[in-house]
Design a protein around this motif. Structure first.
Motif, PDB file in Angstrom:
ATOM      1  N   LEU A  29      -1.939  -0.481  -7.036  1.00 51.23           N
ATOM      2  CA  LEU A  29      -2.179  -0.095  -5.738  1.00 51.23           C
ATOM      3  C   LEU A  29      -1.506  -1.119  -4.640  1.00 51.23           C
ATOM      4  O   LEU A  29      -0.804  -0.554  -3.532  1.00 51.23           O
ATOM      5  N   GLY A  30      -1.569  -2.210  -4.952  1.00 55.53           N
ATOM      6  CA  GLY A  30      -0.942  -3.331  -3.990  1.00 55.53           C
ATOM      7  C   GLY A  30       0.715  -2.952  -4.043  1.00 55.53           C
ATOM      8  O   GLY A  30       1.219  -2.908  -2.752  1.00 55.53           O
ATOM      9  N   SER A  31       1.069  -2.724  -5.134  1.00 56.12           N
ATOM     10  CA  SER A  31       2.741  -2.716  -5.214  1.00 56.12           C
ATOM     11  C   SER A  31       3.223  -1.312  -4.743  1.00 56.12           C
ATOM     12  O   SER A  31       4.127  -1.321  -4.044  1.00 56.12           O
ATOM     13  N   ALA A  32       2.310  -0.356  -4.840  1.00 52.42           N
ATOM     14  CA  ALA A  32       2.751   1.095  -4.258  1.00 52.42           C
ATOM     15  C   ALA A  32       2.646   0.646  -2.750  1.00 52.42           C
ATOM     16  O   ALA A  32       3.492   1.198  -1.962  1.00 52.42           O
ATOM     17  N   TRP A  33       1.619  -0.050  -2.135  1.00 52.07           N
ATOM     18  CA  TRP A  33       1.548  -0.041  -0.699  1.00 52.07           C
ATOM     19  C   TRP A  33       2.754  -0.744  -0.002  1.00 52.07           C
ATOM     20  O   TRP A  33       3.385  -0.598   0.861  1.00 52.07           O
ATOM     21  N   ALA A  34       3.032  -1.903  -1.173  1.00 50.95           N
ATOM     22  CA  ALA A  34       4.206  -2.902  -0.553  1.00 50.95           C
ATOM     23  C   ALA A  34       5.312  -2.176  -0.495  1.00 50.95           C
ATOM     24  O   ALA A  34       6.190  -2.424   0.373  1.00 50.95           O
ATOM     25  N   ALA A  35       5.507  -1.268  -1.610  1.00 46.74           N
ATOM     26  CA  ALA A  35       6.825  -0.291  -1.625  1.00 46.74           C
ATOM     27  C   ALA A  35       6.928   0.353  -0.376  1.00 46.74           C
ATOM     28  O   ALA A  35       8.075   0.443  -0.046  1.00 46.74           O
ATOM     29  N   LEU A  36       6.057   0.985   0.027  1.00 45.88           N
ATOM     30  CA  LEU A  36       6.106   1.943   1.100  1.00 45.88           C
ATOM     31  C   LEU A  36       6.344   1.124   2.481  1.00 45.88           C
ATOM     32  O   LEU A  36       6.766   1.666   3.489  1.00 45.88           O
TER      33      LEU A  36
END
Lengths: 95, 84
Positions: free
Chosen positions: A14-21
């Motif tokens: 979830l953290g990497s998905a959020w950071a990517a966006l």
């Protein structure tokens, strides 16, 4: 895999998905209102979890019931134990 | 039945957390999608505060917990042995 490992993997995902966006890599166009709502999302989830915890504690506090039978049974046990010990010679101080 | 005080405090906590959740959800998630000339924006502070206030509150909470633990540990220390 342990439970901790599973939770950490989920959090990392979830953290990497959020950071990517959120970090706006070149080549990705996110509409502005969506981006504005997305950036504080970790803090929002933390606050939401805190609210849920507080509500659960409050609700369980308000709906906790007395156990009349268990209380009476416990008093009976105490009385019987005191009688038994007094019979065996133990002196009890002021109650 | 829980005592009247318990029920009052318990349901008060539920109501408080519900109000807080609704206000914060509106602030963070709904407000960006509403035009900036709508009247609802006057009830909310600037967006930076939506992050600053919870972070500061969290730090204060940690501070209080730490101070509490410090006080309890200080009170429960045994007197040191005398040495010669």
């Amino acid at each position: 895999m342990t439970k901790l490992g599973q939770w950490l993997c989920g959090l990392a995902l979830l953290g990497s998905a959020w950071a990517a966006l959120a970090l706006a890599p070149p080549g990705l166009q996110v509409p502005t209102p969506l981006r504005q709502a997305l950036l504080p999302l970790p803090v929002y989830l933390l606050v939401a979890f805190g609210c849920y915890s507080l509500a659960t504690v409050g609700y369980r506090l308000a709906t906790f019931n007395d156990c009349e039978e268990a209380a009476a049974e416990l008093q009976e046990h105490i009385r019987a134990a005191r009688a038994d010990l007094a019979r065996r010679g133990l002196r009890f101080g002021p109650q | 039945m829980a005592t009247a005080t318990d029920q009052l405090v318990g349901f008060g906590l539920v109501a408080f957390s519900l109000v807080l959740f609704v206000y914060y959800t509106l602030w963070i998630i709904v407000l960006p999608f509403i035009d900036s000339d709508h009247g609802i924006h006057q009830y909310f502070l600037a967006r930076e505060y939506a992050v600053i206030i919870p972070v500061v509150a969290g730090l204060l909470l940690l501070l209080f917990i730490g101070v509490f633990i410090m006080i309890v540990m200080w009170k429960s220390r045994k007197p040191a042995k005398k040495s010669d």
